[in-house]
Design a protein around this motif. Structure first.
Motif, PDB file in Angstrom:
ATOM      1  N   TYR A 169       0.846  -1.014   0.040  1.00 33.01           N
ATOM      2  CA  TYR A 169      -0.139  -0.040  -0.121  1.00 33.01           C
ATOM      3  C   TYR A 169       0.835   1.210  -0.069  1.00 33.01           C
ATOM      4  O   TYR A 169       1.254   1.640   1.141  1.00 33.01           O
ATOM      5  CB  TYR A 169      -0.919  -0.017   1.161  1.00 33.01           C
ATOM      6  CG  TYR A 169      -1.859   1.129   1.371  1.00 33.01           C
ATOM      7  CD1 TYR A 169      -2.359   1.922   0.216  1.00 33.01           C
ATOM      8  CD2 TYR A 169      -2.437   1.388   2.541  1.00 33.01           C
ATOM      9  CE1 TYR A 169      -3.196   2.898   0.607  1.00 33.01           C
ATOM     10  CE2 TYR A 169      -3.582   2.538   2.800  1.00 33.01           C
ATOM     11  CZ  TYR A 169      -3.740   3.303   1.690  1.00 33.01           C
ATOM     12  OH  TYR A 169      -4.637   4.026   1.741  1.00 33.01           O
ATOM     13  N   LYS A 171       4.597   3.008  -0.732  1.00 33.18           N
ATOM     14  CA  LYS A 171       5.916   2.767  -0.421  1.00 33.18           C
ATOM     15  C   LYS A 171       6.174   1.908   0.729  1.00 33.18           C
ATOM     16  O   LYS A 171       7.236   1.271   0.939  1.00 33.18           O
ATOM     17  CB  LYS A 171       6.887   3.874  -0.886  1.00 33.18           C
ATOM     18  CG  LYS A 171       6.990   4.272  -2.255  1.00 33.18           C
ATOM     19  CD  LYS A 171       7.819   5.652  -2.303  1.00 33.18           C
ATOM     20  CE  LYS A 171       8.004   6.080  -3.816  1.00 33.18           C
ATOM     21  NZ  LYS A 171       8.837   7.355  -4.026  1.00 33.18           N
ATOM     22  N   THR A 233      -3.746  -0.643  -6.324  1.00 33.24           N
ATOM     23  CA  THR A 233      -3.119   0.125  -7.599  1.00 33.24           C
ATOM     24  C   THR A 233      -2.230   1.035  -7.080  1.00 33.24           C
ATOM     25  O   THR A 233      -2.074   1.323  -5.847  1.00 33.24           O
ATOM     26  CB  THR A 233      -4.217   0.664  -8.210  1.00 33.24           C
ATOM     27  OG1 THR A 233      -4.826   1.855  -7.545  1.00 33.24           O
ATOM     28  CG2 THR A 233      -5.048  -0.048  -9.022  1.00 33.24           C
ATOM     29  N   LYS A 234      -1.069   1.153  -7.720  1.00 32.78           N
ATOM     30  CA  LYS A 234       0.086   1.995  -7.385  1.00 32.78           C
ATOM     31  C   LYS A 234      -0.146   3.580  -7.093  1.00 32.78           C
ATOM     32  O   LYS A 234       0.507   4.095  -6.347  1.00 32.78           O
ATOM     33  CB  LYS A 234       1.037   2.138  -8.670  1.00 32.78           C
ATOM     34  CG  LYS A 234       1.795   0.633  -8.723  1.00 32.78           C
ATOM     35  CD  LYS A 234       2.690   0.693  -9.999  1.00 32.78           C
ATOM     36  CE  LYS A 234       3.177  -0.969 -10.078  1.00 32.78           C
ATOM     37  NZ  LYS A 234       4.064  -0.958 -11.398  1.00 32.78           N
ATOM     38  N   ASP A 235      -1.314   4.120  -7.794  1.00 35.51           N
ATOM     39  CA  ASP A 235      -1.756   5.343  -7.447  1.00 35.51           C
ATOM     40  C   ASP A 235      -2.583   5.344  -5.996  1.00 35.51           C
ATOM     41  O   ASP A 235      -2.811   6.401  -5.572  1.00 35.51           O
ATOM     42  CB  ASP A 235      -2.482   5.965  -8.299  1.00 35.51           C
ATOM     43  CG  ASP A 235      -3.818   5.248  -8.575  1.00 35.51           C
ATOM     44  OD1 ASP A 235      -4.309   4.451  -7.878  1.00 35.51           O
ATOM     45  OD2 ASP A 235      -4.550   5.749  -9.672  1.00 35.51           O
ATOM     46  N   PRO A 297       2.411  -5.745 -13.316  1.00 36.50           N
ATOM     47  CA  PRO A 297       3.029  -4.376 -13.153  1.00 36.50           C
ATOM     48  C   PRO A 297       2.483  -3.090 -13.759  1.00 36.50           C
ATOM     49  O   PRO A 297       2.733  -2.166 -13.292  1.00 36.50           O
ATOM     50  CB  PRO A 297       4.523  -4.535 -13.643  1.00 36.50           C
ATOM     51  CG  PRO A 297       4.469  -6.332 -13.327  1.00 36.50           C
ATOM     52  CD  PRO A 297       3.055  -6.950 -13.799  1.00 36.50           C
ATOM     53  N   GLU A 299      -0.424  -2.894 -14.694  1.00 36.15           N
ATOM     54  CA  GLU A 299      -1.924  -2.719 -13.921  1.00 36.15           C
ATOM     55  C   GLU A 299      -2.990  -2.841 -15.287  1.00 36.15           C
ATOM     56  O   GLU A 299      -4.269  -2.312 -15.293  1.00 36.15           O
ATOM     57  CB  GLU A 299      -2.136  -1.430 -13.416  1.00 36.15           C
ATOM     58  CG  GLU A 299      -1.179  -1.498 -12.110  1.00 36.15           C
ATOM     59  CD  GLU A 299      -1.531  -0.196 -11.133  1.00 36.15           C
ATOM     60  OE1 GLU A 299      -2.211   0.658 -11.501  1.00 36.15           O
ATOM     61  OE2 GLU A 299      -1.050  -0.243  -9.972  1.00 36.15           O
ATOM     62  N   ASP A 352       7.617  -6.440 -10.256  1.00 40.79           N
ATOM     63  CA  ASP A 352       7.954  -5.557 -11.369  1.00 40.79           C
ATOM     64  C   ASP A 352       8.856  -6.058 -12.470  1.00 40.79           C
ATOM     65  O   ASP A 352       8.934  -5.668 -13.540  1.00 40.79           O
ATOM     66  CB  ASP A 352       8.837  -4.357 -10.549  1.00 40.79           C
ATOM     67  CG  ASP A 352       7.946  -3.638  -9.614  1.00 40.79           C
ATOM     68  OD1 ASP A 352       6.889  -3.483  -9.846  1.00 40.79           O
ATOM     69  OD2 ASP A 352       8.607  -3.005  -8.769  1.00 40.79           O
ATOM     70  N   LYS A 403       9.112  -6.365  -3.586  1.00 45.39           N
ATOM     71  CA  LYS A 403       9.464  -5.173  -4.289  1.00 45.39           C
ATOM     72  C   LYS A 403      10.769  -5.248  -5.038  1.00 45.39           C
ATOM     73  O   LYS A 403      11.736  -6.170  -4.767  1.00 45.39           O
ATOM     74  CB  LYS A 403       9.489  -3.999  -2.963  1.00 45.39           C
ATOM     75  CG  LYS A 403       8.069  -3.693  -2.511  1.00 45.39           C
ATOM     76  CD  LYS A 403       8.196  -2.485  -1.605  1.00 45.39           C
ATOM     77  CE  LYS A 403       6.868  -1.611  -1.483  1.00 45.39           C
ATOM     78  NZ  LYS A 403       7.033  -0.440  -0.781  1.00 45.39           N
TER      79      LYS A 403
END
Length: 657
Positions: A169, A171, A233-235, A297, A299, A352, A403
């Motif tokens: 969630y 970094k 999601t990364k955002d 990666p 999405e 990744d 990660k």
């Protein structure tokens, strides 16, 4: 004589009646056990089946279901005993029971016995060669080859209940599932294994890779039943997660009352997870379970586990397309047989680099669920490896996430309850082929290959991660980690530099980048080469349009930023070029006002170029007001607007280091 015969008949009738009553009672108990079994209440069903067996019932059907009840609750010693009865009965049964028997033996570390049963399974289904992967010597050798790659770390958030399934969630945080039910006195129990129901919590990732500061997830996601397996999601805007079929405050089920797991999506609204929605069919259905979502990666894909078209307990991995806003496609695809087995495949995660990690008890492993890594080769076929010891044990090991820096988490029940473990991967997984993407090309100058030109690859932190020189033919080849963005910096003394952004490449993807460079003191304008030298005005060489500012101000207009970007590009590619910005005004207005205005405009121009990435030591500015007019339009002289415009200008005077 008649009395004696009547007594005999009465006795025979009584015995028959007792048998009928006993049979009816046993049938009712079997029906009750079957009802629990069909509702996945394997613990309760197993108790009833065991009682039926203890009272003399040797039915293969009963032993099959008894074995399944023990198998699905990880009681492998008891499961192997029941399956042994089934396979030694002489009755033909589904080949899957050979597989489950072999799995149970494997989970008991009876690897040689497991291998023998697995050979029978593969022989029955006509794939005898695949049994070689279960050879106990080969199995342990392959696991040993991947072992010793992990340093495990303590995680302080583990409770005396089940804690598992971390999802990154941002970094420095994770979301995970726990059955600790903080503040709740009466524990709700799930009928499958009598463990407390799960809620989602957040935790902070510590500097040393542990987890701390556990808090209940804010918002509307947690209900009175199971929630687990988050994928954010990364955002940080959307979260996919697993939940019981829970709608409008009620636990829903099929016509038999069976409740299934489904995948839901929630939105982050001011730090709270709201707008919870069930994903549509064909992801979810009231006839099967789907869960454990994971994002690719980039999405654009959602991986998940589902038991559709399977007997209960046996889940497979699937993938579906994903669009922005959490919109799911209808193109659900089952992953191929290199991934899915007759066993359980679950808890997918893609890192990744495009490596798909998942837990399985259907691939050769140490016992229970093991974690496996898989990636496609150039032909699109997955290669699967066991990630080795440390992460894997003789217990259930699952929910692996990692990660790009090699730090991650996995879950295991090696100490009783499910717990979360932190780890540091010290060496990458050892696949039998190179998974890197790559860039390649040819560098020329005036059509001639450039030898010994440096190609530097920079990561998102502008750190050089790879360097190579072009060969005699001006060619180069650089392997790159997939699903990461890079910059390629091409440079050689005497030539202009070139920096090119490299978008994320997929594993094994090859991208050609061939470049025609010019000498450092040359530029190309409208397809024509032009030389530059000390004292030249770059504005004239590049045919720049006038640099416009706000009226009587010094804020650069948007229309002029494109012109200044041309100056920036020239300076980035030519590190020995130094620019002095000279700013001028026309004669209208007071002299001292025009002088101050020109100085501020020169300063704004310099700041724009510096902010674009040019070293401040390479750019200076000076304002001259109306002191260097190019025509007769001085104070008091009547001139047209176009004549005054000639005097409102910016010069970019070149110096060479």
């Amino acid at each position: 004589m008649i009395t004696r015969k009547l007594n005999s008949l009465y006795f025979l009738f009584f015995i028959s009646f007792v048998h009928i009553v006993s049979a009816q009672a046993q049938n009712k108990k079997i029906e009750k056990a079957d009802d629990f079994y069909n509702k996945f209440a394997f613990l309760e069903a197993g108790k009833l089946y065991q009682d039926i067996v203890d009272k003399g019932n040797t039915s293969v059907k009963v032993f099959i279901k008894l074995g399944d009840c023990y198998y699905f609750n990880a009681s492998y010693a008891e499961a192997s005993m029941a399956y042994s009865k089934v396979l030694n009965s002489g009755i033909t049964v589904d080949p899957e029971y050979y597989f489950r028997f072999a799995q149970s033996l494997n989970n008991l570390q009876k690897y040689k016995e497991s291998y023998e049963i697995m050979r029978k399974y593969f022989n029955v289904i006509g794939k005898i060669k695949e049994s070689d992967n279960w050879d106990d010597k080969k199995l342990l050798e392959e696991i040993k080859r991947e072992s010793g790659r992990y340093i495990l770390k303590n995680v302080e958030i583990n409770s005396s209940f089940s804690d598992f399934g971390t999802g990154f969630y941002g970094k420095d945080m994770v979301i995970y599932a726990s059955a600790k039910d903080t503040g709740i006195v009466i524990k709700r129990k799930h009928s499958w294994n009598e463990k407390s129901f799960l809620k989602l919590y957040t935790a902070n990732i510590t500097v040393d890779g542990g987890l701390t500061n556990s808090e209940t997830l804010k918002g509307d996601v947690n209900t009175r039943y199971h929630q687990s397996s988050p994928a954010v999601t990364k955002d940080g805007k959307y979260m996919f997660f697993t939940r019981n079929n829970y709608y409008d405050g009620k636990l829903s089920g099929d016509k038999n009352g069976t409740n299934f797991l489904k995948i839901y999506v929630a939105e982050n609204v001011n730090g709270e997870w709201k707008k919870v929605k069930e994903l549509p069919y064909p992801i979810n259905s009231d006839g099967f379970s789907s869960g454990h979502p994971a994002l690719s990666p980039d999405e654009t894909q959602l991986f998940f586990a589902s038991d559709r078209n399977n007997k209960f307990g046996n889940s497979d991995l699937y993938v579906v397309s994903l669009k922005k806003g959490g919109i799911i496609g209808n193109d659900v695809t089952k992953l191929p047989e290199e991934i899915n087995t007759p066993g359980r495949e679950t808890f997918p995660f893609m890192d990744d680099n495009g490596i798909l990690y998942f837990a399985s008890d259907g691939h050769p492993g140490l016992g229970g669920l093991d974690v496996f890594a898989a990636i496609k080769d150039e032909k699109g076929k997955y290669h699967v490896i066991n990630v080795g010891d440390g992460v894997n044990s003789t217990f259930d090991d699952f929910a692996y996430v990692i990660k790009k820096d090699g730090n991650g988490f996995f879950s295991s029940n090696r100490y009783g309850n499910d717990d979360i473990f932190g780890f540091k991967e010290t060496k990458p997984a050892n696949f039998d082929f190179d998974i890197h993407a790559s860039i390649f090309g040819t560098i020329t100058e005036n059509g001639t290959p450039v030898k010994d030109l440096d190609v530097d690859i920079l990561n998102s932190d502008n750190e050089i991660v790879a360097s190579i020189k072009t060969d005699d033919d001006g060619k180069y080849f650089v392997p790159l980690a997939p699903f990461l963005a890079f910059k390629a910096f091409y440079h050689k003394v005497g030539l202009s530099n070139k920096t090119i952004d490299i978008a994320q490449l997929k594993p094994l993807e090859k991208k050609e980048i061939s470049i025609e460079l010019v000498k450092e003191l040359e530029v190309i304008v409208d397809g024509e080469k032009r030389k530059i030298k000390e004292g030249d005005n770059l504005a004239e060489i590049l045919n720049l349009k006038p640099i416009y500012f706000d009226f009587n101000g010094y804020n650069i207009r948007t229309s002029s930023k494109k012109e200044l970007d041309k100056v920036v590009s020239i300076m980035k590619d030519r590190p020995n070029v130094i620019i002095k910005v000279n700013s001028y005004t026309d004669s209208r207005g007071r002299d001292e006002f025009n002088m101050a205005l020109s100085k501020n405009r020169a300063k704004s121009t310099v700041e724009y170029i510096v902010n674009a990435g040019i070293d401040r030591n390479r750019i200076t500015g000076e304002g001259f007001g109306e002191t260097h007019l190019l025509n007769h339009c001085s104070n008091g002289v009547v001139c047209s607007e176009s004549e005054h415009e000639v005097n409102r200008r910016s010069e970019f005077i070149i110096s060479i280091k």
